[in-house]
Scaffold this motif. Structure first.
Motif, short mmCIF file in Angstrom:
data_model
loop_
_atom_site.label_atom_id
_atom_site.label_comp_id
_atom_site.label_asym_id
_atom_site.label_seq_id
_atom_site.Cartn_x
_atom_site.Cartn_y
_atom_site.Cartn_z
N LEU A 110 -5.70 4.59 -13.89
CA LEU A 110 -7.01 4.36 -14.52
C LEU A 110 -6.85 3.65 -15.85
N GLU A 111 -5.92 4.11 -16.63
CA GLU A 111 -5.70 3.51 -17.94
C GLU A 111 -5.43 2.01 -17.82
N ALA A 112 -4.59 1.65 -16.84
CA ALA A 112 -4.26 0.24 -16.66
C ALA A 112 -5.49 -0.57 -16.33
N ARG A 113 -6.37 -0.01 -15.52
CA ARG A 113 -7.58 -0.75 -15.14
C ARG A 113 -8.54 -0.90 -16.32
N ILE A 114 -8.67 0.17 -17.07
CA ILE A 114 -9.54 0.09 -18.25
C ILE A 114 -8.99 -0.96 -19.22
N LEU A 115 -7.69 -0.92 -19.41
CA LEU A 115 -7.06 -1.89 -20.29
C LEU A 115 -7.31 -3.32 -19.82
N ALA A 116 -7.13 -3.53 -18.52
CA ALA A 116 -7.34 -4.87 -17.97
C ALA A 116 -8.78 -5.32 -18.16
N ALA A 117 -9.72 -4.45 -17.83
CA ALA A 117 -11.13 -4.84 -17.90
C ALA A 117 -11.55 -5.13 -19.33
N LEU A 118 -11.14 -4.28 -20.26
CA LEU A 118 -11.54 -4.49 -21.65
C LEU A 118 -10.84 -5.71 -22.25
N THR A 119 -9.64 -5.99 -21.78
CA THR A 119 -8.95 -7.19 -22.24
C THR A 119 -9.68 -8.44 -21.76
N HIS A 130 -10.27 -11.31 -7.84
CA HIS A 130 -10.00 -9.88 -7.97
C HIS A 130 -11.30 -9.11 -8.20
N ASP A 131 -11.39 -7.97 -7.51
CA ASP A 131 -12.58 -7.14 -7.58
C ASP A 131 -12.93 -6.72 -9.00
N LEU A 132 -11.92 -6.26 -9.72
CA LEU A 132 -12.17 -5.74 -11.06
C LEU A 132 -12.70 -6.83 -11.98
N GLY A 145 -22.96 -2.14 -24.33
CA GLY A 145 -23.27 -2.22 -22.90
C GLY A 145 -22.15 -2.87 -22.12
N SER A 146 -21.61 -3.94 -22.65
CA SER A 146 -20.52 -4.64 -21.96
C SER A 146 -19.27 -3.79 -21.88
N VAL A 147 -18.95 -3.14 -22.97
CA VAL A 147 -17.76 -2.27 -22.98
C VAL A 147 -17.90 -1.18 -21.94
N LEU A 148 -19.07 -0.57 -21.90
CA LEU A 148 -19.25 0.51 -20.93
C LEU A 148 -19.29 -0.04 -19.50
N SER A 149 -19.83 -1.20 -19.32
CA SER A 149 -19.82 -1.81 -17.99
C SER A 149 -18.40 -2.04 -17.51
N CYS A 150 -17.57 -2.52 -18.40
CA CYS A 150 -16.18 -2.77 -18.04
C CYS A 150 -15.46 -1.46 -17.73
N THR A 151 -15.71 -0.46 -18.53
CA THR A 151 -15.10 0.84 -18.28
C THR A 151 -15.57 1.41 -16.94
N LYS A 152 -16.86 1.26 -16.71
CA LYS A 152 -17.42 1.73 -15.45
C LYS A 152 -16.77 1.00 -14.27
N ALA A 153 -16.67 -0.30 -14.40
CA ALA A 153 -16.05 -1.10 -13.33
C ALA A 153 -14.62 -0.64 -13.09
N ALA A 154 -13.91 -0.39 -14.18
CA ALA A 154 -12.52 0.06 -14.05
C ALA A 154 -12.45 1.41 -13.33
N MET A 155 -13.36 2.30 -13.69
CA MET A 155 -13.35 3.62 -13.06
C MET A 155 -13.76 3.54 -11.60
N ARG A 156 -14.68 2.66 -11.28
CA ARG A 156 -15.08 2.48 -9.88
C ARG A 156 -13.90 1.98 -9.07
N ASP A 157 -13.25 0.96 -9.61
CA ASP A 157 -12.11 0.38 -8.90
C ASP A 157 -11.03 1.44 -8.70
N TRP A 158 -10.81 2.20 -9.75
CA TRP A 158 -9.81 3.27 -9.70
C TRP A 158 -10.19 4.32 -8.66
#
Lengths: 240, 240
Positions: free
Chosen positions: A190-199, B153-155, A162-175
């Motif tokens: 998008l990739e950069a945002r996903i990377l940041a969120a999951l990190t 930051h939003d993300l 759930g957390s992983v998908l939430s982070c991915t979702k957040a990254a995609m929303r921001d993107w």
DNA sequence: CGAATAGTTGCACGCCGTGCAATCTGGTGC
DNA sequence: GCACCAGATTGCACGGCGTGCAACTATTCG
């Protein structure tokens, strides 16, 4: 290029027709959403544009919104497929990060950005999309259980996924909110945002992580005032 | 006891009537869901049981499912309220954990368990519930921004809040699936799961966290085979 | 009290989602 | 090639949904 429909298996006429029809309907729905605006068209219109009857439309999808949200399912199934093909001996988070990173190379990525924005003005579409994420959560949890072993605690599994998908979702929303998807580096954004969120997730949200920009400088990832670290992709393992 | 409707403010007749009606409708919907089964009753029936017209029902809720899911909103608004009243100088995760911990003491908690189980057999109800979590995500992100500062930051914010809610959701699902809610320690059971899930999140899911049982022993929280740590509530700060 | 404002109700309408039976189409065995 | 069958499509019908609208009722306020 990653594809949702790639499948070299010999498939009969019947099955192929179904795939084509399903695709035709989904495309018709997306076209209509673009031209008429989300929520401003009927199942009948979608059916007409796809060249099938209204009844047949409902044989494929439960609602007009579902016909749009099916693309989200495609994205997530793709990510799941990539994840399954990664070496099982690398650190878990590396696999997760690379699975989603890789998936940003899929075809038709730009449509996802539009889809996210459409959901802002159509609650039913938003619900359909949330349902897609939810369904994916179950599938991914199963895959993860296969990887971690059947004794893995349920709560650990579902909370993690759930957390992983939430982070991915957040990254995609921001993107979707900040990036013009016709830009050439849209995928990298998008990739950069996903990377940041999951990190951030891997680090327990101890602090914000900067979104690395294409030019090499770090974006304004200022969280609580401290200096944000910058995320980096895991070492370049090859796909199995 | 925490209450969704507690409000000592002097309120006019008009406003009170609306509150009563809303509550009557929500209760009627829940009763019907119990007796008829989720998704097996109409808006008309809810309206009749609540003593209003069908049209008035739709003035209050967009659908029968929304009338059920409103309880989720109540739970999450309650948690948000608790969070807002916690001292801002304690560690962020302590506040988050205690906010949700505290909220498990709310009245009518047992109904939430039923609601989660109902969602398993009614996709529309599930969607309505997911939408509730989604709406709460926005509200909580705003509250968190007020606490962390407008430059956050939003993300970072959305990824964090999404993950926190995903963990809470996972905890409640697990609780709903495994715990008889008429048990006297039902609230503690939920609290323990929320604590475990949020602790795992804070630790970046480096390993599973055991769910402490009421008798003092740790539950089978076996993740990747390593010995799971046990979660503990943050030091007993007092509510402001 | 009387006017203004807010909430309720009945009505009507188009659309939704599905069960059903008739029809069509692609696959299979001869 | 032909007959047959399983599976897919279609039209129809029906109950329910969600909402605009206008009439009506209850609360508030001067």
């Amino acid at each position: 290029m990653l594809s949702t429909t790639e499948s070299a298996e010999p498939v009969g006429r019947r099955e192929q027709n179904k795939i084509d029809t399903r695709r035709a309907i989904a495309d018709a729905a997306f076209d209509l959403a673009r031209s008429e605006g989300p929520g401003a068209f009927t199942a009948e219109q979608i059916a007409a544009r796809a060249g099938v009857s209204r009844r047949t439309f409902f044989n494929y999808f439960h609602s007009a919104e579902d016909a749009l949200a099916v693309r989200i399912d495609g994205f997530l199934e793709l990510a799941l497929g990539v994840f399954g093909r990664l070496p099982q001996d690398e650190p878990l988070f590396d696999s997760i990060i690379r699975a989603f990173s890789e998936t940003t190379r899929m075809e038709g990525l730009s449509q996802h950005g539009e889809l996210f924005r459409m959901a802002n003005s159509d609650p039913d579409l938003l619900r359909a999309q949330l349902h897609s994420w939810e369904r994916a959560e179950v599938l991914i949890a199963e895959a993860l259980r296969r990887r971690l072993g059947p004794a893995t605690h349920d709560l650990y599994l579902t909370a993690l996924v759930g957390s992983v998908l939430s982070c991915t979702k957040a990254a995609m929303r921001d993107w979707a909110a900040t990036t013009a998807e016709d830009a050439t580096d849209s995928g990298e954004q998008l990739e950069a945002r996903i990377l940041a969120a999951l990190t951030m997730l891997r680090d327990g949200f101890s602090g914000p992580v900067a979104v690395p920009l294409a030019d090499g400088t770090a974006g304004a990832g200022d969280g609580a005032g401290s200096q944000p670290a910058e995320a980096a992709v895991p070492p370049p393992h090859r796909l199995a």
